[in-house]
Motif scaffolding. Structure first.
Motif, PDB file in Angstrom:
ATOM      1  N   ASN A   1       0.818  -1.215   0.000  1.00  0.00           N
ATOM      2  CA  ASN A   1       0.000   0.000   0.000  1.00  0.00           C
ATOM      3  C   ASN A   1       0.851   1.264   0.000  1.00  0.00           C
ATOM      4  N   ALA A   2       0.216   2.373  -0.304  1.00  0.00           N
ATOM      5  CA  ALA A   2       0.873   3.678  -0.183  1.00  0.00           C
ATOM      6  C   ALA A   2       1.346   3.881   1.253  1.00  0.00           C
ATOM      7  N   MET A   3       2.573   4.359   1.406  1.00  0.00           N
ATOM      8  CA  MET A   3       3.222   4.619   2.697  1.00  0.00           C
ATOM      9  C   MET A   3       3.454   3.350   3.504  1.00  0.00           C
ATOM     10  N   GLY A   4       3.485   2.214   2.810  1.00  0.00           N
ATOM     11  CA  GLY A   4       3.759   0.953   3.491  1.00  0.00           C
ATOM     12  C   GLY A   4       5.242   0.767   3.765  1.00  0.00           C
ATOM     13  N   VAL A   5       5.558  -0.271   4.554  1.00  0.00           N
ATOM     14  CA  VAL A   5       6.939  -0.548   4.967  1.00  0.00           C
ATOM     15  C   VAL A   5       7.257  -2.012   4.730  1.00  0.00           C
ATOM     16  N   VAL A   6       8.375  -2.273   4.070  1.00  0.00           N
ATOM     17  CA  VAL A   6       8.849  -3.631   3.859  1.00  0.00           C
ATOM     18  C   VAL A   6      10.252  -3.742   4.436  1.00  0.00           C
ATOM     19  N   THR A   7      10.466  -4.728   5.308  1.00  0.00           N
ATOM     20  CA  THR A   7      11.823  -4.998   5.790  1.00  0.00           C
ATOM     21  C   THR A   7      12.361  -6.224   5.066  1.00  0.00           C
ATOM     22  N   CYS A   8      13.669  -6.263   4.848  1.00  0.00           N
ATOM     23  CA  CYS A   8      14.274  -7.436   4.197  1.00  0.00           C
ATOM     24  C   CYS A   8      15.522  -7.854   4.961  1.00  0.00           C
ATOM     25  N   CYS A   9      15.669  -9.175   5.139  1.00  0.00           N
ATOM     26  CA  CYS A   9      16.781  -9.669   5.956  1.00  0.00           C
ATOM     27  C   CYS A   9      17.443 -10.912   5.381  1.00  0.00           C
ATOM     28  N   GLY A  10      16.976 -11.399   4.213  1.00  0.00           N
ATOM     29  CA  GLY A  10      17.536 -12.639   3.687  1.00  0.00           C
ATOM     30  C   GLY A  10      17.611 -12.643   2.179  1.00  0.00           C
ATOM     31  N   ASN A  11      18.393 -13.583   1.649  1.00  0.00           N
ATOM     32  CA  ASN A  11      18.548 -13.666   0.190  1.00  0.00           C
ATOM     33  C   ASN A  11      18.635 -15.107  -0.297  1.00  0.00           C
ATOM     34  N   VAL A  12      17.980 -16.039   0.423  1.00  0.00           N
ATOM     35  CA  VAL A  12      18.061 -17.443   0.051  1.00  0.00           C
ATOM     36  C   VAL A  12      17.471 -17.697  -1.333  1.00  0.00           C
ATOM     37  N   ALA A  13      16.471 -16.907  -1.746  1.00  0.00           N
ATOM     38  CA  ALA A  13      15.913 -17.042  -3.099  1.00  0.00           C
ATOM     39  C   ALA A  13      16.830 -16.380  -4.118  1.00  0.00           C
ATOM     40  N   SER A  14      17.303 -15.181  -3.789  1.00  0.00           N
ATOM     41  CA  SER A  14      18.241 -14.464  -4.652  1.00  0.00           C
ATOM     42  C   SER A  14      18.641 -13.160  -3.969  1.00  0.00           C
ATOM     43  N   PRO A  15      19.896 -12.714  -4.160  1.00  0.00           N
ATOM     44  CA  PRO A  15      20.301 -11.411  -3.629  1.00  0.00           C
ATOM     45  C   PRO A  15      19.898 -10.256  -4.554  1.00  0.00           C
ATOM     46  N   LYS A  16      19.309 -10.575  -5.699  1.00  0.00           N
ATOM     47  CA  LYS A  16      18.986  -9.547  -6.688  1.00  0.00           C
ATOM     48  C   LYS A  16      17.488  -9.274  -6.737  1.00  0.00           C
ATOM     49  N   ILE A  17      17.139  -8.003  -6.973  1.00  0.00           N
ATOM     50  CA  ILE A  17      15.752  -7.641  -7.238  1.00  0.00           C
ATOM     51  C   ILE A  17      15.717  -6.750  -8.471  1.00  0.00           C
ATOM     52  N   ASP A  18      14.665  -6.917  -9.265  1.00  0.00           N
ATOM     53  CA  ASP A  18      14.507  -6.191 -10.523  1.00  0.00           C
ATOM     54  C   ASP A  18      13.261  -5.322 -10.414  1.00  0.00           C
ATOM     55  N   LEU A  19      13.455  -4.042 -10.117  1.00  0.00           N
ATOM     56  CA  LEU A  19      12.347  -3.132  -9.845  1.00  0.00           C
ATOM     57  C   LEU A  19      12.541  -1.798 -10.545  1.00  0.00           C
ATOM     58  N   THR A  20      11.435  -1.090 -10.771  1.00  0.00           N
ATOM     59  CA  THR A  20      11.504   0.330 -11.092  1.00  0.00           C
ATOM     60  C   THR A  20      11.439   1.099  -9.772  1.00  0.00           C
ATOM     61  N   VAL A  21      11.577   2.391  -9.828  1.00  0.00           N
ATOM     62  CA  VAL A  21      11.464   3.208  -8.617  1.00  0.00           C
ATOM     63  C   VAL A  21      10.005   3.530  -8.285  1.00  0.00           C
ATOM     64  N   PHE A  22       9.048   3.076  -9.105  1.00  0.00           N
ATOM     65  CA  PHE A  22       7.655   3.472  -8.932  1.00  0.00           C
ATOM     66  C   PHE A  22       7.065   3.158  -7.554  1.00  0.00           C
ATOM     67  N   PRO A  23       7.312   1.954  -6.975  1.00  0.00           N
ATOM     68  CA  PRO A  23       6.741   1.718  -5.643  1.00  0.00           C
ATOM     69  C   PRO A  23       7.232   2.729  -4.608  1.00  0.00           C
ATOM     70  N   PHE A  24       8.432   3.242  -4.809  1.00  0.00           N
ATOM     71  CA  PHE A  24       9.032   4.141  -3.827  1.00  0.00           C
ATOM     72  C   PHE A  24       8.626   5.604  -4.035  1.00  0.00           C
ATOM     73  N   ILE A  25       8.504   6.020  -5.293  1.00  0.00           N
ATOM     74  CA  ILE A  25       8.198   7.445  -5.519  1.00  0.00           C
ATOM     75  C   ILE A  25       6.728   7.703  -5.846  1.00  0.00           C
ATOM     76  N   LEU A  26       5.980   6.671  -6.247  1.00  0.00           N
ATOM     77  CA  LEU A  26       4.562   6.864  -6.514  1.00  0.00           C
ATOM     78  C   LEU A  26       3.689   6.431  -5.347  1.00  0.00           C
ATOM     79  N   ARG A  27       4.172   5.481  -4.566  1.00  0.00           N
ATOM     80  CA  ARG A  27       3.410   5.021  -3.390  1.00  0.00           C
ATOM     81  C   ARG A  27       4.105   5.363  -2.073  1.00  0.00           C
ATOM     82  N   GLY A  28       5.337   5.793  -2.129  1.00  0.00           N
ATOM     83  CA  GLY A  28       6.046   6.127  -0.895  1.00  0.00           C
ATOM     84  C   GLY A  28       6.396   4.926  -0.043  1.00  0.00           C
ATOM     85  N   VAL A  29       6.529   3.756  -0.672  1.00  0.00           N
ATOM     86  CA  VAL A  29       6.894   2.540   0.065  1.00  0.00           C
ATOM     87  C   VAL A  29       8.323   2.673   0.594  1.00  0.00           C
ATOM     88  N   ALA A  30       8.524   2.257   1.832  1.00  0.00           N
ATOM     89  CA  ALA A  30       9.855   2.276   2.446  1.00  0.00           C
ATOM     90  C   ALA A  30      10.405   0.852   2.493  1.00  0.00           C
TER      91      ALA A  30
END
Length: 333
Positions: free
Chosen positions: A240-269
């Motif tokens: 959601n807008a202004m939501g918060v996601v914490t990350c602490c592991g990389n067993v699936a993969s250390p890489k993520i493929d994203l645009t900046v949209f979740p961060f600048i359009l929804r303000g996700v932290a």
């Protein structure tokens, strides 16, 4: 009168070529350096890093023979530090313990005093290791998440839900009144996750196969991700807008493929959790919370216990992703 101990038992990983094998060996105690403590270990616990160390992963442990165990709890036997006294009960987790410093799969550990946290009064040694680094990591994640997201804000997703961090995160969030959605690849563990406090269960393939769009339909007010990769990507895109996601592991993969949209359009932290070198001020705060208001009612339902000599089968299960909950190692007979 205390016995003068010069040797102790430890679960040592030895290598022959590319083969790594563990067994209980007798070790000699070293001389304490300035500001070091000698801790008689009562319990340790098994973490993914320990399993990697035990299988020869040079990204975790460079030199062998080696004693894994990134967690330990016990009583100070000797000290060269003025802030800690002989007889005090302490928890030692993360830093370099069990990585390139001999770890908690042993009757004694010899570590810098600054690595030790005094065991909170309302936490037993066994409970401290049911938590261990997994509980500390879950607690760090919850501390950051709850600073910005309240139970009334919406659903909280937890990935890697049957693992140590995931399972403890679900239990603690449930106790704090959050609506928890468990994400897991284990289709047979619905009952277990519900018992921990999950209100909904989403299977891994459902999250992995979401649309490739840069933003997805908002589903979560926040999340605790323990696996990384595509699952983390799609959690972020579904927050959601202004939501918060914490990350602490990389067993699936250390890489993520994203645009900046979740961060600048929804303000996700997106908040990274570094359990290895987390500042002591906050480390002690989290342990105090785990001992009191965050301690799950069913904490003792979430572990199995083994002796030093019986660790190897658990290590193999962990490496195959078939271990659930926490495994603690009883060092004291």
């Amino acid at each position: 009168m205390k016995q003068n101990i010069s040797t102790y038992k430890a679960y040592r990983i030895e290598n022959s070529g590319n083969s790594y094998k563990g067994s209980v060996k007798n070790m000699e105690l070293g001389t304490l350096a300035k500001d070091e403590i000698l801790v008689k270990v009562h319990y340790s616990s098994l973490n993914y890093k320990d399993a990697l160390s035990a299988s020869g992963n040079k990204g975790v442990t460079r030199n062998y023979p080696h004693t894994p165990g990134i967690d330990a709890v016990g009583i100070i036997e000797k000290t060269n530090n003025n802030s800690l006294k002989v007889g005090e009960e302490v928890i030692v987790t993360s830093y370099d313990l069990g990585m390139n410093t001999n770890g908690g799969f042993a009757e004694y550990i010899q570590v810098p005093a600054e690595w030790a946290v005094k065991l909170p009064e309302k936490l037993s040694m066994k409970e401290a290791m049911i938590f261990g680094t997994a509980g500390l990591t879950a607690g760090m994640s919850i501390l950051r998440l709850t600073e910005l997201i309240k139970p009334e804000d919406g659903k909280i997703a937890v990935s890697g839900a049957t693992g140590g961090v995931g399972a403890l995160s679900i239990s603690i969030l449930n106790k704090l009144g959050y609506y928890v959605v468990a994400i897991t690849g284990k289709t047979t563990e619905r009952e277990y996750l519900t018992h921990l406090g999950a209100k909904e269960i989403i299977f891994r393939n459902e999250i992995e196969n979401l649309d490739k769009k840069p933003l997805l339909k908002p589903l979560f007010a926040g999340a605790i991700d323990t696996v990384g990769g595509v699952i983390l990507e799609n959690i972020i895109k579904s927050t959601n807008a202004m939501g918060v996601v914490t990350c602490c592991g990389n067993v699936a993969s250390p890489k993520i493929d994203l645009t900046v949209f979740p961060f600048i359009l929804r303000g996700v932290a997106l908040i990274g959790i570094d359990s290895q070198n987390y500042p002591m001020k906050y480390r002690a705060m989290v342990w105090d919370k785990l001992a009191c208001e965050w301690k799950p009612n069913a904490l003792s339902d979430n572990y199995s216990e083994v002796k030093l000599k019986d660790i190897q089968p658990k290590i193999e299960l962990m490496l195959k992703g078939k271990l659930k909950g926490r495994t603690i190692i009883s060092i004291i007979d």
